[in-house]
Design a protein around this motif. Structure first.
Motif, short mmCIF file in Angstrom:
data_model
loop_
_atom_site.label_atom_id
_atom_site.label_comp_id
_atom_site.label_asym_id
_atom_site.label_seq_id
_atom_site.Cartn_x
_atom_site.Cartn_y
_atom_site.Cartn_z
N UNK A 1 0.87 -1.18 0.00
CA UNK A 1 0.00 0.00 0.00
C UNK A 1 0.90 1.23 0.00
N UNK A 2 0.68 2.13 -0.95
CA UNK A 2 1.45 3.37 -1.01
C UNK A 2 0.48 4.54 -0.98
N UNK A 3 0.85 5.57 -0.24
CA UNK A 3 0.04 6.77 -0.15
C UNK A 3 0.66 7.72 0.86
N UNK A 4 0.01 8.82 1.06
CA UNK A 4 0.51 9.78 2.05
C UNK A 4 -0.27 9.63 3.34
N UNK A 5 0.43 9.59 4.44
CA UNK A 5 -0.16 9.57 5.78
C UNK A 5 -1.15 8.41 5.99
N UNK A 6 -0.71 7.18 5.72
CA UNK A 6 -1.54 6.01 5.96
C UNK A 6 -1.47 5.64 7.44
N UNK A 7 -2.60 5.63 8.11
CA UNK A 7 -2.64 5.28 9.52
C UNK A 7 -2.55 3.77 9.66
N UNK A 8 -1.60 3.28 10.42
CA UNK A 8 -1.39 1.85 10.59
C UNK A 8 -1.83 1.43 11.99
#
Length: 75
Positions: free
Chosen positions: A39-46
């Motif tokens: 998963x690639x993106x900006x600011x992904x909450x894990x």
């Protein structure tokens, strides 16, 4: 890893949630199987089991063969 894409608005997702929860809607959606997902993106909450691990720009999920040993009683 089983992957199901829900390409719909948040409102529609909330309305259809009972069908999604019981697995009825998944039968009619794009369904993929993978050994690795990135998963690639900006600011992904894990989150993992409800615990927040932070915000990332990339998350990789891998299936480890034979990583889980399951023991069951004889029938």
């Amino acid at each position: 890893v089983d992957i199901v894409f829900f390409e719909m608005s948040g409102f529609k997702y909330m309305l259809l949630f009972p069908l999604i929860f019981f697995g009825i809607l998944q039968r009619h959606r794009r369904h993929l199987k993978a050994k690795k997902v990135l998963f690639k993106g900006k600011n992904l909450m894990l989150q993992y089991h409800g615990e927040i691990w932070g915000i990332k720009d990339q998350i990789e999920v891998k299936v480890l063969p034979r990583a889980l040993r399951i023991i069951v009683p004889k029938k």
